[in-house]
Write a protein that holds these residues in place. Structure first.
Motif, PDB file in Angstrom:
ATOM      1  N   ASP A  86      31.456  34.473  45.402  1.00 27.45           N
ATOM      2  CA  ASP A  86      32.677  33.760  45.022  1.00 27.45           C
ATOM      3  C   ASP A  86      32.734  33.564  43.512  1.00 27.45           C
ATOM      4  OD1 ASP A  86      35.061  32.172  45.555  1.00 27.45           O
ATOM      5  OD2 ASP A  86      33.827  30.428  45.024  1.00 27.45           O
ATOM      6  N   GLU A  87      31.598  33.169  42.924  1.00 20.89           N
ATOM      7  CA  GLU A  87      31.558  32.952  41.474  1.00 20.89           C
ATOM      8  C   GLU A  87      31.697  34.259  40.701  1.00 20.89           C
ATOM      9  OE1 GLU A  87      27.859  30.937  41.059  1.00 20.89           O
ATOM     10  OE2 GLU A  87      28.697  28.948  41.535  1.00 20.89           O
ATOM     11  N   LEU A  88      31.235  35.361  41.288  1.00 25.33           N
ATOM     12  CA  LEU A  88      31.361  36.661  40.631  1.00 25.33           C
ATOM     13  C   LEU A  88      32.812  37.138  40.639  1.00 25.33           C
ATOM     14  CD1 LEU A  88      30.193  39.392  39.523  1.00 25.33           C
ATOM     15  CD2 LEU A  88      29.948  40.084  41.922  1.00 25.33           C
ATOM     16  N   TRP A  89      33.465  37.035  41.788  1.00 23.90           N
ATOM     17  CA  TRP A  89      34.779  37.670  41.943  1.00 23.90           C
ATOM     18  C   TRP A  89      35.959  36.791  41.547  1.00 23.90           C
ATOM     19  CZ3 TRP A  89      35.357  42.554  41.946  1.00 23.90           C
ATOM     20  CH2 TRP A  89      34.340  43.374  42.434  1.00 23.90           C
ATOM     21  N   ALA A  90      35.791  35.488  41.585  1.00 20.60           N
ATOM     22  CA  ALA A  90      36.922  34.612  41.235  1.00 20.60           C
ATOM     23  C   ALA A  90      37.456  34.909  39.827  1.00 20.60           C
ATOM     24  CB  ALA A  90      36.528  33.148  41.382  1.00 20.60           C
ATOM     25  N   PRO A  91      36.600  34.939  38.787  1.00 19.88           N
ATOM     26  CA  PRO A  91      37.149  35.237  37.446  1.00 19.88           C
ATOM     27  C   PRO A  91      37.650  36.675  37.323  1.00 19.88           C
ATOM     28  CG  PRO A  91      34.751  35.096  37.372  1.00 19.88           C
ATOM     29  CD  PRO A  91      35.163  34.606  38.712  1.00 19.88           C
ATOM     30  N   LYS A  92      37.013  37.619  38.019  1.00 17.05           N
ATOM     31  CA  LYS A  92      37.468  39.007  37.938  1.00 17.05           C
ATOM     32  C   LYS A  92      38.859  39.155  38.559  1.00 17.05           C
ATOM     33  CE  LYS A  92      32.844  41.089  37.924  1.00 17.05           C
ATOM     34  NZ  LYS A  92      32.920  41.579  36.527  1.00 17.05           N
ATOM     35  N   LEU A  93      39.088  38.473  39.669  1.00 14.86           N
ATOM     36  CA  LEU A  93      40.410  38.545  40.306  1.00 14.86           C
ATOM     37  C   LEU A  93      41.457  37.829  39.458  1.00 14.86           C
ATOM     38  CD1 LEU A  93      39.306  38.020  44.000  1.00 14.86           C
ATOM     39  CD2 LEU A  93      40.533  40.013  43.115  1.00 14.86           C
ATOM     40  N   ARG A  94      41.061  36.701  38.844  1.00 15.97           N
ATOM     41  CA  ARG A  94      42.013  36.009  37.963  1.00 15.97           C
ATOM     42  C   ARG A  94      42.382  36.885  36.769  1.00 15.97           C
ATOM     43  NH1 ARG A  94      39.007  31.274  39.298  1.00 15.97           N
ATOM     44  NH2 ARG A  94      37.652  31.572  37.479  1.00 15.97           N
ATOM     45  N   ALA A  95      41.420  37.706  36.313  1.00 19.16           N
ATOM     46  CA  ALA A  95      41.687  38.572  35.149  1.00 19.16           C
ATOM     47  C   ALA A  95      42.680  39.688  35.484  1.00 19.16           C
ATOM     48  CB  ALA A  95      40.380  39.178  34.644  1.00 19.16           C
ATOM     49  N   LEU A  96      42.832  40.004  36.757  1.00 23.46           N
ATOM     50  CA  LEU A  96      43.737  41.084  37.158  1.00 23.46           C
ATOM     51  C   LEU A  96      45.164  40.567  37.255  1.00 23.46           C
ATOM     52  CD1 LEU A  96      41.544  42.786  39.904  1.00 23.46           C
ATOM     53  CD2 LEU A  96      41.912  43.541  37.568  1.00 23.46           C
ATOM     54  N   LYS A  97      45.607  39.967  36.170  1.00 21.67           N
ATOM     55  CA  LYS A  97      46.941  39.393  36.120  1.00 21.67           C
ATOM     56  C   LYS A  97      47.650  39.937  34.895  1.00 21.67           C
ATOM     57  CE  LYS A  97      49.429  34.986  35.856  1.00 21.67           C
ATOM     58  NZ  LYS A  97      49.304  33.514  35.753  1.00 21.67           N
ATOM     59  N   ALA A  98      48.770  40.586  35.116  1.00 15.67           N
ATOM     60  CA  ALA A  98      49.521  41.169  33.997  1.00 15.67           C
ATOM     61  C   ALA A  98      50.367  40.103  33.316  1.00 15.67           C
ATOM     62  CB  ALA A  98      50.402  42.304  34.500  1.00 15.67           C
ATOM     63  N   ASP A 150      43.965  46.796  28.490  1.00 15.02           N
ATOM     64  CA  ASP A 150      43.493  45.733  29.367  1.00 15.02           C
ATOM     65  C   ASP A 150      43.172  46.276  30.758  1.00 15.02           C
ATOM     66  OD1 ASP A 150      43.073  42.821  29.892  1.00 15.02           O
ATOM     67  OD2 ASP A 150      44.705  43.151  31.322  1.00 15.02           O
ATOM     68  N   ALA A 151      43.969  47.243  31.230  1.00 20.77           N
ATOM     69  CA  ALA A 151      43.716  47.849  32.539  1.00 20.77           C
ATOM     70  C   ALA A 151      42.367  48.564  32.548  1.00 20.77           C
ATOM     71  CB  ALA A 151      44.835  48.825  32.897  1.00 20.77           C
ATOM     72  N   ALA A 152      42.048  49.241  31.450  1.00 19.72           N
ATOM     73  CA  ALA A 152      40.744  49.918  31.363  1.00 19.72           C
ATOM     74  C   ALA A 152      39.604  48.900  31.401  1.00 19.72           C
ATOM     75  CB  ALA A 152      40.672  50.753  30.086  1.00 19.72           C
ATOM     76  N   LYS A 153      39.784  47.766  30.733  1.00 22.02           N
ATOM     77  CA  LYS A 153      38.768  46.710  30.768  1.00 22.02           C
ATOM     78  C   LYS A 153      38.648  46.139  32.179  1.00 22.02           C
ATOM     79  CE  LYS A 153      39.414  45.349  25.922  1.00 22.02           C
ATOM     80  NZ  LYS A 153      39.909  44.287  25.012  1.00 22.02           N
ATOM     81  N   ASP A 154      39.793  45.963  32.840  1.00 27.12           N
ATOM     82  CA  ASP A 154      39.771  45.471  34.217  1.00 27.12           C
ATOM     83  C   ASP A 154      38.974  46.415  35.118  1.00 27.12           C
ATOM     84  OD1 ASP A 154      41.318  43.295  33.537  1.00 27.12           O
ATOM     85  OD2 ASP A 154      43.204  44.202  34.189  1.00 27.12           O
ATOM     86  N   THR A 155      39.190  47.709  34.930  1.00 28.69           N
ATOM     87  CA  THR A 155      38.473  48.692  35.739  1.00 28.69           C
ATOM     88  C   THR A 155      36.973  48.562  35.537  1.00 28.69           C
ATOM     89  OG1 THR A 155      40.325  50.245  35.600  1.00 28.69           O
ATOM     90  CG2 THR A 155      38.179  51.158  36.190  1.00 28.69           C
ATOM     91  N   SER A 156      36.567  48.418  34.293  1.00 25.12           N
ATOM     92  CA  SER A 156      35.138  48.273  33.994  1.00 25.12           C
ATOM     93  C   SER A 156      34.580  47.007  34.624  1.00 25.12           C
ATOM     94  CB  SER A 156      34.931  48.253  32.474  1.00 25.12           C
ATOM     95  OG  SER A 156      33.579  48.077  32.157  1.00 25.12           O
ATOM     96  N   GLY A 157      35.343  45.920  34.567  1.00 22.15           N
ATOM     97  CA  GLY A 157      34.882  44.656  35.137  1.00 22.15           C
ATOM     98  C   GLY A 157      34.741  44.715  36.645  1.00 22.15           C
ATOM     99  N   VAL A 158      35.731  45.295  37.316  1.00 19.97           N
ATOM    100  CA  VAL A 158      35.656  45.411  38.771  1.00 19.97           C
ATOM    101  C   VAL A 158      34.532  46.362  39.167  1.00 19.97           C
ATOM    102  CG1 VAL A 158      36.889  46.156  40.849  1.00 19.97           C
ATOM    103  CG2 VAL A 158      38.094  44.853  39.091  1.00 19.97           C
ATOM    104  N   ARG A 159      34.380  47.453  38.427  1.00 19.66           N
ATOM    105  CA  ARG A 159      33.322  48.425  38.746  1.00 19.66           C
ATOM    106  C   ARG A 159      31.936  47.781  38.666  1.00 19.66           C
ATOM    107  NH1 ARG A 159      34.952  52.537  35.738  1.00 19.66           N
ATOM    108  NH2 ARG A 159      33.866  51.834  33.883  1.00 19.66           N
ATOM    109  N   SER A 160      31.706  46.953  37.645  1.00 16.15           N
ATOM    110  CA  SER A 160      30.395  46.311  37.501  1.00 16.15           C
ATOM    111  C   SER A 160      30.133  45.333  38.636  1.00 16.15           C
ATOM    112  CB  SER A 160      30.301  45.596  36.145  1.00 16.15           C
ATOM    113  OG  SER A 160      31.216  44.498  36.092  1.00 16.15           O
ATOM    114  N   GLY A 161      31.183  44.680  39.120  1.00  9.48           N
ATOM    115  CA  GLY A 161      31.005  43.724  40.207  1.00  9.48           C
ATOM    116  C   GLY A 161      30.882  44.369  41.572  1.00  9.48           C
ATOM    117  N   ALA A 162      31.439  45.560  41.711  1.00  4.91           N
ATOM    118  CA  ALA A 162      31.512  46.216  43.024  1.00  4.91           C
ATOM    119  C   ALA A 162      30.332  47.144  43.281  1.00  4.91           C
ATOM    120  CB  ALA A 162      32.819  46.993  43.139  1.00  4.91           C
TER     121      ALA A 162
END
Length: 618
Positions: A193-205, A218-230
């Motif tokens: 929950d602590e890992l994904w909550a900020p990552k999901l909040r970041a996926l906001k345009a 920003d989309a490229a950064k989002d991809t990198s962030g989700v990839r590291s968590g997944a």
């Protein structure tokens, strides 16, 4: 997250949400394709003038908006699936612990503690009392500085076992074990929950209607962030075959579920876009995302480079003679910025050319949709592989390999050649499906002196072979068969083809004939083989043409290749002794083979469509 929350949690709710976002991504993708390939195409066919141009620009912006939605919703979907995966793992551990505790007559309380009944041998005439224990989660085994030996968990476990062995109630030790398992499950769920909550909040345009360069960055950064968590989620998916053949890649892709395919496209667009053997529509989707993100990054970097100083030189007197040298200001700018600026400018020009090819779909020429099968602006001179028409379903496919001086900044002219090849082939065989591919998958020589060496062709050869193998594998996966395939080499590009017939790959150390039906060499300086038959497909399927006469630029290419050893006496494809079919070109210049209404273009189309009876011989 606490025990009660995890107990009530249903990971399927996150998966349902993921499916909803993926549906939105798919709908946005379908809307983008409809705008690009249908609505805009019909508009270009029917309308002209300033108003039509302005309307088309608005459609293009709308298509980009849909693409951004497609990419971002795909990321959200994958992030939610990864969160559900992590939570399901924790929930499964919790459920197993609770079930096990209950089976052993232990009670799991609302706070996750475990109560145990009286039991054991009597002590002073009394049965040892029951009680309640609260578990503790083990630390991870990262080997942090506080636990460099990674043995803290082992020590804690040993202490627990010692306490259980000394306790008079045998239920105590079992209660501790289950309480610890429950605490560990809650801890893992909390970490997820602590890992994904900020990552999901970041996926906001942002809330405007314009997709800017900053949005794509920003989309490229989002991809990198989700990839590291997944990582754990991706690890459970079968990985692509390491050093696998294009057939292996095709089989791997076909074996994935749709969710798994969506995850790989969302999180690994560069890898998917460059993987030979995958469907053209998949590679195109991945590479379009990379194109938009890289264009934004390159433009931002280009904008940050200061302008070139107006005054470049100053005059010095050296030995009584005036000598011009760089000014100090220009020298600082030149050595710090010029090379990178030139690369960025060339790459941005190439990206604009790719976008223009996308924009030309349909219209009065009825050019079919384009597929970006390879894209990498960072590799030396850049990589661009682009198809006109879907090669996976084509009856006839042509792969055009350009020659010396080709780079990403000049790719527009080569994409135009691919379009003309398609148009002429379609005219000749209108009832067939044709795909023409421009393949800049290698570093071409930057200048004529560089083209005296075979090293560029030798380095390119295995990549061309692998691409052709991938083209066949993707076609077989889509149709069960393969298209009639022609590979066309212009100038040094023909040398690349010749070397490819002798090359091997990591998955095929033996090499052998290329998976093509016909080979055309246009203005070739030599193919590094002694005879047409050495190309492996039979000399009857090797075609060669030349431009101009004695002393023309094409003549110099041929004789230059003969001189430096790319081809010897009788080894140039247009030498009669070489054994190729010599076909008429009717053009004068070395680069004129793809001009409209030329014999050269018609003859290439005849070979591409298998209409060998329509070829005009020289």
């Amino acid at each position: 997250m606490d025990y009660a929350t995890l107990t009530a949690l249903e990971p399927t709710e996150f998966e349902d949400a993921a499916n909803g976002y993926q549906s939105s991504s798919n709908m946005a993708g379908q809307a983008r394709e409809a705008l690009e390939r249908q609505i805009a195409a019909k508009m270009r066919e029917a309308l002209e003038g300033a108003a039509a141009t302005a309307a088309y620009d608005q459609l293009r912006n709308l298509a980009e908006n849909f693409h951004y939605v497609e990419v971002q919703c795909g990321l959200v979907s994958t992030a939610l699936n990864a969160l559900a995966f992590d939570l399901r793992s924790a929930k499964a551990k919790l459920d197993a612990a609770v079930k096990g505790a209950q089976a052993e007559k232990l009670t799991v309380n609302a706070d996750g503690s475990v109560s145990y009944p009286p039991g054991g041998d009597e002590v002073d005439g009394k049965t040892p009392e029951g009680g309640k224990v609260t578990g503790s989660a083990r630390a991870d085994e990262s080997g942090a500085p506080i636990d460099p030996g990674k043995d803290a968990n082992d020590i804690a476990g040993a202490l627990d076992r010692q306490a259980a062995n000394q306790h008079p109630n045998p239920y105590f030790g079992r209660a501790v074990e289950y309480a610890d398992r429950i605490a560990q499950a809650v801890k893992e769920a909390t970490e997820a929950d602590e890992l994904w909550a900020p990552k999901l909040r970041a996926l906001k345009a942002d809330d405007d209607l314009v997709v800017s360069d900053e949005d794509w960055i920003d989309a490229a950064k989002d991809t990198s962030g989700v990839r590291s968590g997944a990582k754990d989620y991706l690890d459970h998916i079968k990985h692509p075959p390491e050093h696998g053949s294009p057939k292996d890649n095709a089989a791997w892709w076909q074996g994935l579920s749709q969710d798994e395919k969506d995850a790989y496209i969302a999180l690994h667009p560069t890898a998917v876009g460059g993987m030979d053997g995958l469907p053209a529509v998949v590679r195109d989707e991945a590479n379009r995302t990379r194109l938009d993100e890289m264009r934004a990054q390159y433009q931002q970097e280009r904008d940050a480079i200061p302008p070139e100083p107006l005054v470049k030189y100053r005059t010095l007197n050296s030995g009584g003679y005036p000598v011009q040298v760089f000014t100090d200001e220009y020298a600082r700018w030149y050595y710090k910025h010029k090379e990178r600026r030139d690369h960025l400018d060339a790459a941005l020009d190439g990206m604009d050319a790719i976008q223009e090819r996308f924009d030309e779909t349909g219209g009065k020429k009825h050019i079919p949709e384009a597929y970006l099968l390879g894209f990498d602006p960072e590799k030396n001179d850049g990589r661009v592989i682009m198809a006109t028409g879907n090669p996976d379903t084509a009856d006839h496919t042509a792969v055009y390999v350009p020659g010396t001086k080709t780079h990403i900044g000049s790719i527009g002219g080569d994409l135009d050649r691919g379009e003309r090849l398609w148009a002429e082939s379609n005219k000749l065989s209108p009832n067939s499906k044709v795909s023409t591919i421009t393949w800049l998958g290698y570093d071409a020589p930057d200048a004529i002196p560089d083209a005296r060496h075979d090293k560029y062709a030798a380095a390119a050869a295995p990549h061309l072979r692998q691409f052709l193998d991938g083209n066949r594998a993707a076609h077989e996966a889509a149709t069960g068969g393969h298209a009639h395939t022609t590979v066309i080499g212009h100038s040094y590009g023909s040398t690349v083809i010749g070397d490819a017939t002798k090359s091997h790959t990591s998955y095929d150390p033996h090499g052998g004939a290329l998976p093509v039906d016909d080979i055309i060499a246009a203005g070739s300086p030599g193919m590094q083989v002694g005879h047409a038959s050495d190309l492996g497909i039979g000399s009857d399927h090797v075609w060669a043409m030349k431009a101009g006469g004695m002393g023309g630029d094409d003549w110099w290419v041929r004789e230059g290749g003969r001189t430096v050893g790319l081809g010897g006496d009788g080894n140039i494809p247009t030498d009669p002794e070489f054994g190729a079919h010599l076909i008429r070109s009717g053009v004068q210049g070395h680069g004129d083979y793809w001009d409209d209404e030329t014999t050269a273009l018609r003859n290439q189309a005849a070979v591409i469509t298998g209409s060998h009876d329509k070829v005009e011989y020289d």
